[in-house]
Structure formats: structure tokens, C-alpha cells
Motif scaffolding. Structure first.
Motif, short mmCIF file in Angstrom:
data_model
loop_
_atom_site.label_atom_id
_atom_site.label_comp_id
_atom_site.label_asym_id
_atom_site.label_seq_id
_atom_site.Cartn_x
_atom_site.Cartn_y
_atom_site.Cartn_z
N PRO A 17 4.37 3.60 -14.58
CA PRO A 17 4.48 2.46 -13.64
C PRO A 17 3.45 2.61 -12.52
O PRO A 17 3.34 3.68 -11.92
CB PRO A 17 5.90 2.58 -13.10
CG PRO A 17 6.25 4.02 -13.23
CD PRO A 17 5.46 4.56 -14.40
N ILE A 18 2.68 1.55 -12.26
CA ILE A 18 1.66 1.61 -11.22
C ILE A 18 2.27 1.14 -9.90
O ILE A 18 2.96 0.12 -9.84
CB ILE A 18 0.44 0.75 -11.61
CG1 ILE A 18 -0.19 1.32 -12.89
CG2 ILE A 18 -0.59 0.69 -10.49
CD1 ILE A 18 -0.60 2.79 -12.82
N SER A 19 2.01 1.86 -8.83
CA SER A 19 2.59 1.56 -7.51
C SER A 19 1.75 0.54 -6.76
O SER A 19 0.65 0.18 -7.19
CB SER A 19 2.67 2.85 -6.68
OG SER A 19 3.55 3.77 -7.29
N GLY A 20 2.26 0.12 -5.62
CA GLY A 20 1.51 -0.76 -4.73
C GLY A 20 0.25 -0.06 -4.23
O GLY A 20 0.20 1.16 -4.14
N PRO A 198 -10.51 -6.55 -4.05
CA PRO A 198 -9.20 -7.21 -4.23
C PRO A 198 -8.23 -6.96 -3.08
O PRO A 198 -7.39 -7.79 -2.77
CB PRO A 198 -8.69 -6.59 -5.54
CG PRO A 198 -9.91 -6.18 -6.27
CD PRO A 198 -10.89 -5.76 -5.22
N GLU A 199 -8.40 -5.82 -2.40
CA GLU A 199 -7.52 -5.51 -1.27
C GLU A 199 -7.77 -6.49 -0.12
O GLU A 199 -6.86 -6.78 0.66
CB GLU A 199 -7.76 -4.07 -0.80
CG GLU A 199 -7.29 -2.99 -1.80
CD GLU A 199 -8.21 -2.84 -3.00
OE1 GLU A 199 -9.40 -3.24 -2.94
OE2 GLU A 199 -7.73 -2.36 -4.04
N ILE A 200 -8.98 -7.02 -0.03
CA ILE A 200 -9.27 -8.02 1.02
C ILE A 200 -8.68 -9.37 0.62
O ILE A 200 -8.19 -10.14 1.46
CB ILE A 200 -10.79 -8.09 1.27
CG1 ILE A 200 -11.20 -6.77 1.94
CG2 ILE A 200 -11.17 -9.28 2.14
CD1 ILE A 200 -12.63 -6.59 2.17
N VAL A 201 -8.67 -9.65 -0.66
CA VAL A 201 -7.98 -10.86 -1.14
C VAL A 201 -6.48 -10.75 -0.82
O VAL A 201 -5.87 -11.71 -0.33
CB VAL A 201 -8.20 -11.02 -2.66
CG1 VAL A 201 -7.36 -12.18 -3.19
CG2 VAL A 201 -9.67 -11.25 -2.97
N MET A 238 -0.28 -5.78 -3.75
CA MET A 238 -0.90 -5.79 -5.10
C MET A 238 -0.79 -4.40 -5.73
O MET A 238 -0.61 -3.39 -5.04
CB MET A 238 -2.38 -6.18 -4.98
CG MET A 238 -3.23 -5.16 -4.22
SD MET A 238 -4.99 -5.55 -4.16
CE MET A 238 -5.53 -4.78 -5.68
N PRO A 239 -0.90 -4.30 -7.05
CA PRO A 239 -0.87 -2.98 -7.71
C PRO A 239 -2.15 -2.21 -7.40
O PRO A 239 -3.20 -2.79 -7.12
CB PRO A 239 -0.79 -3.33 -9.20
CG PRO A 239 -1.32 -4.71 -9.31
CD PRO A 239 -1.02 -5.41 -8.03
N ARG A 264 -3.57 -4.73 -13.17
CA ARG A 264 -4.19 -6.04 -13.39
C ARG A 264 -5.62 -5.84 -13.90
O ARG A 264 -6.50 -5.41 -13.13
CB ARG A 264 -4.23 -6.85 -12.10
CG ARG A 264 -2.86 -7.30 -11.59
CD ARG A 264 -3.02 -8.06 -10.30
NE ARG A 264 -1.76 -8.38 -9.65
CZ ARG A 264 -1.66 -8.69 -8.35
NH1 ARG A 264 -2.75 -8.72 -7.60
NH2 ARG A 264 -0.50 -8.97 -7.81
N ALA A 265 -5.87 -6.15 -15.16
CA ALA A 265 -7.20 -5.92 -15.75
C ALA A 265 -8.28 -6.67 -14.98
O ALA A 265 -9.40 -6.18 -14.79
CB ALA A 265 -7.20 -6.34 -17.21
N ASP A 266 -7.93 -7.87 -14.47
CA ASP A 266 -8.98 -8.68 -13.82
C ASP A 266 -9.42 -8.08 -12.49
O ASP A 266 -10.43 -8.48 -11.92
CB ASP A 266 -8.50 -10.13 -13.62
CG ASP A 266 -7.26 -10.18 -12.72
OD1 ASP A 266 -7.01 -11.23 -12.11
OD2 ASP A 266 -6.56 -9.15 -12.63
N GLU A 267 -8.70 -7.09 -11.98
CA GLU A 267 -9.13 -6.42 -10.73
C GLU A 267 -9.78 -5.07 -11.03
O GLU A 267 -10.17 -4.34 -10.12
CB GLU A 267 -7.92 -6.21 -9.82
CG GLU A 267 -7.35 -7.53 -9.29
CD GLU A 267 -6.02 -7.36 -8.61
OE1 GLU A 267 -5.57 -8.31 -7.95
OE2 GLU A 267 -5.41 -6.27 -8.73
#
Ligand code: EPZ
Length: 427
Positions: A17-20, A198-201, A238-239, A264-267
Motif C-alpha cells: 500500500p502506498i502512503s500519502g 504533482p505536489e504543486i498540483v 495524493m499518493p 498513480r502511473a500518470d504522475e
């Protein structure tokens, strides 16, 4: 202090399981300063850095309540309330332990008009200046004073007017500070050459949920139309794309098949592309990424870059994997000046690596043998764990408090997929 003992050779199999995301949580937490209403963050990872940041926020009078979560749960739900701030100073004693503390400067300035933060100083991977943070806040109308190792940012009486700033160098933290400060400015602000991580998104999405008006989210041109006030919100972190990429490397070096639940593969595009180039099979769906073996590992040439390029935070982990590739790989670290601290320790395990400036050449395959090694920084520590999973015999990784800053219950997650790993006290 604890250490981890790993006995290598097990092929990993199963689901992790991937965390935040740590690097999202560290910019979402200070957003609570921007409103006097409660901000609730879900999927907040249980990490030393997150605890440290919450302690820092407590210095300002921010109350936080942790909603009930079972000990076996990963992550937790935390509500922060900055109803009334009792201080606007982030002291050296706390900032020196966690350089991300600088991320309170922008939001504290925006909320109270006056913010003082100890200069963070450097760290193992570089001197990590904050000049871009200060230039950006000045462009938004702040006055900056540097005295006795502290930086003080002051807004004009009526609040920050807002303004425009073109980042000469892409900076994740400076972009985050500027966006948070601009959210409460009297006017609009335009940031160009902004970081696109992605962290800025994630940050922009929380701010928008709090009532901010932001255009260009996820692009290098961000416009923020300041609001007189922001309201509370509830938001899910986000993960962690770096945690997911790290475990992907761990699975790959053991020739295992592991599903990264929540990733999330897209990130993770550049990381997954690198793994595929190395010869790892990568598949994904809406809720996970799965890595599996696909023949011998191949050497590659990799260069770290700001997002969407290959994350510098993945360099050390990929280097460990490449010690097992059939041939010579070359890595170029373009973001930080000293991010090869893992190389001497990997060499002690049998890796054959040469460095010259920001370039490293990895000769593979090199049989790895377990050894006593020392963690130095967060991602370097993970590279040693990854090497230990493939090494013959036992590896002891010491000073794993570095790991606890960024990997939630790492040994439990690796044990879930069959790693022979245990945490023991270190005398
Ligand atoms: C963030 O650090 C991450 N940390 C780092 O992750 C990550 O490696 C880095 O971004 C790059 O992706 C957090 O988000 C908490 P930068 P940050 O500002 O914001 C120079 C990890 O392992 N620079 O994008 O500090 C800087 O020296 C950590 O999780 C200036 O010159 O990184 C570097 O060379 C490590 N002046 C480059 O820019 C400044 O004012 C990029 O740094 C700021 C930065």
C-alpha cells in the motif's frame, strides 16, 4: 537509534500500500495558516517529518487533532485549526531539523503580514539556498530582512499587493511559498517558470478547495487571483510517487512482481519509462502500478530534471537497481550538487561505480554482498535497502532515522511482500 537488518535473496511478491506523499503533505500542512477555519487532511503519512511539521505549527498556536485511526492503519486524518495565531516565529531549534519549515514563510506572511523563520542551512545533498523563495516573496510586495540567522518577511499595512516573478531556476519549494503567499494577496500574481511537480498540483487543489482562485495549475505559468480570506476544507493527500518508485526498484532488483496499491502511473511517467528501458515490465490501472520481471536488466543513461523529467529523488534508488544491469549505465544528477552520498556505501557492498562531478557510471552486473552500511540522507538510505534486498548475506543499515523521515513503516511494507527484514535497536 534503530537499524535495519536485511537478508537478501528473497524475490518480492504481493501488494504494497502506498502512503500519502511526504512532499505534498509538507506544503499542505502550512495552508492551514491561511484561514481561521479548520483544515482536515486525509491520508496524511505517519512520518517523522510530518510530526515535526505539526510540532512547528503548534508553535504558532495551531491546534491539531488526530482523528481515530487503528495502529495497523497506514496514514491518518488530521484537522488543523489556526483560529488565533500566538506567534509568527519559526525557531532555529525546530527549523534546523527540518528544512521544509521554510514553507511556513509564505503562508504566515500572507495571514499575519509578518513572518520570521530561521534560515534552514544546508543538508547532506547540498547547501540548499532559499534565495528564490525570498526573491519571489519580494516580487509579491514583501520586505525581506536577514538578521542573526533569521529571515523576516513583512507585508505592507494593507497586505501583500501581489506581483509577477519569473523563476530563474525551477524551484519546488519557492513555487509553493509564492503560491501560498499569493492566495491572500490584494491583487493578482503571475509566476513563470514555476515548478510543475504533482505536489504543486496537490497544493493548488487544496487552495482552490479553500476558495483560492488559481489558473495554470500544473503548468509553468501560474496565475493566482488573491482573495480577502480563505475558508476551511477537507482534502486527501495524493499518493507518494517517490515511495512508489522506490518500492518498484526494490521489486525489480529481486526479480519480483509487486503491485503498488494507490500509485498513480500518470504522475510517475519518467520513473516508469526508466524502469521499462531497464527491462522491467510495468503495467497500471486506475488504482495501482504493477512491476514484474521481463528478462535481464539492461544498462541505460538517465538524467534527473524538474518534473515531468526524471525526479532527482529517484536517482539513488535507480542507481542501486542498475548495479545489476548487464553493462555500464550513466547517471547525470542535474538538481543537487552532492547527491551521490550513497555511492561509497554501495561500493562497500560490491557495487562498481565511478563518479565525476554530477555524473556517475555504474558498471554492471556487480554481485552485491551484505555489509554494515550507514544511511546519510533519505533517498540514499533507500538505495542501501534496495541493494540489501539483492545482496548475498546480511546487510545492516544504521542511522535509519533518515528513512523514517520519508518512508512510512518501511520494514512492515517490505515484509508484506516477503522481504527478510527486521528493525532492531542499535547500541
Ligand atoms: C523539494 O525540495 C523536495 N522536498 C525535494 O525532496 C526534491 O528533491 C526537490 O524538491 C526537487 O524535486 C520537499 O518537497 C519537501 P528545489 P526543494 O527548491 O523545494 C536550488 C526528498 O528526498 N534552489 O526544487 O528544496 C536548489 O539548491 C527531498 O524528499 C536555489 O538555488 O527543492 C536545487 O539545486 C530532497 N534557491 C534546485 O534549486 C532556492 O531558493 C531545486 O531545488 C531554492 C532552490
Amino acid at each position: 537509534m534503530d537499524k535495519l537488518i536485511i537478508r537478501g535473496g528473497n524475490r518480492l511478491a504481493g501488494t504494497i500500500p502506498i502512503s500519502g506523499a511526504k512532499n505534498s503533505a509538507l506544503t499542505l500542512l502550512p495552508c492551514a495558516l491561511l484561514t481561521d477555519e479548520p483544515v482536515t487532511l486525509r491520508n496524511l503519512p505517519r512520518l517523522a517529518d510530518i510530526d515535526g511539521f505539526q510540532h512547528l505549527m503548534g508553535q504558532f498556536g495551531v491546534a491539531h487533532t488526530i482523528q481515530g485511526s487503528r495502529p495497523e492503519d497506514f496514514g491518518r486524518v488530521v484537522t488543523l485549526e489556526a483560529t488565533r495565531l500566538t506567534s509568527s516565529v519559526a525557531p532555529y531549534e525546530l527549523v534546523r531539523k527540518m528544512r521544509a519549515s521554510i514553507l511556513v514563510l509564505g503562508p504566515m506572511l500572507a495571514r499575519s503580514g509578518d513572518a520570521t523563520v530561521s534560515l534552514p542551512g544546508g543538508c547532506a545533498i547540498g547547501d540548499r539556498p532559499i534565495d528564490l523563495h525570498l526573491q519571489a516573496l519580494e516580487a509579491l510586495g514583501a520586505r525581506i530582512e536577514l538578521t542573526q540567522g533569521y529571515v523576516r518577511a513583512i507585508a505592507p499595512d494593507k497586505g501583500l499587493p501581489g506581483g509577477s516573478f519569473a523563476f530563474p531556476v525551477v524551484s519546488v519549494g519557492a513555487t509553493e511559498n509564492a503560491v501560498m503567499a499569493a492566495a491572500l494577496a490584494r491583487g493578482s500574481s503571475r509566476l513563470t517558470n514555476a515548478a510543475r511537480e504533482p505536489e504543486i498540483v496537490d497544493l493548488c487543489r487544496l487552495l482552490i478547495a479553500m476558495g483560492a482562485e488559481i489558473e495554470g495549475v500544473g503548468t509553468s505559468e501560474i496565475t493566482v487571483h488573491g482573495q480577502p480570506r480563505l475558508h476551511g476544507a477537507t482534502y486527501r493527500v495524493m499518493p507518494d510517487r517517490i515511495e512508489a518508485g522506490s518500492y518498484a526498484c526494490a521489486a525489480a532488483i529481486t526479480g519480483g512482481t509487486v503491485r503498488l496499491e494507490g500509485a498513480r502511473a500518470d504522475e510517475m511517467g519518467a520513473t516508469l519509462d526508466a524502469l521499462r528501458a531497464i527491462g522491467v515490465e510495468v503495467t497500471s490501472d486506475a488504482k495501482s502500478v504493477t512491476v514484474s520481471p521481463n528478462g535481464p536488466l539492461r544498462p541505460v543513461e538517465l538524467t534527473t530534471d524538474p518534473y515531468p523529467g526524471l525526479a532527482t529523488d529517484m536517482q539513488a534508488q535507480l542507481m542501486s537497481l542498475l548495479t545489476q544491469a548487464n553493462g555500464d549505465s550513466v547517471l547525470h544528477e542535474t538538481i543537487f550538487e552532492n547527491r551521490y552520498m550513497h555511492v561509497p556505501e554501495l561500493r562497500r557492498m560490491g557495487a562498481r561505480i565511478e563518479t565525476s562531478g554530477r555524473t556517475a557510471t555504474v558498471h554492471g552486473p556487480a554481485p552485491l554482498v551484505g555489509a554494515e552500511v550507514m544511511a546519510t540522507d533519505l533517498r540514499a538510505s533507500m538505495s542501501l535497502i534496495i541493494a540489501g534486498l539483492a545482496a548475498r548475506g546480511e546487510t545492516q543499515v544504521r542511522r535509519i532515522y533518515h528513512l523514517d523521515r520519508g518512508y512510512e513503516r518501511l520494514e512492515e511494507k517490505l515484509a508484506l511482500v516477503g522481504a527478510d527484514i527486521q528493525r532492531v535497536g542499535d547500541d
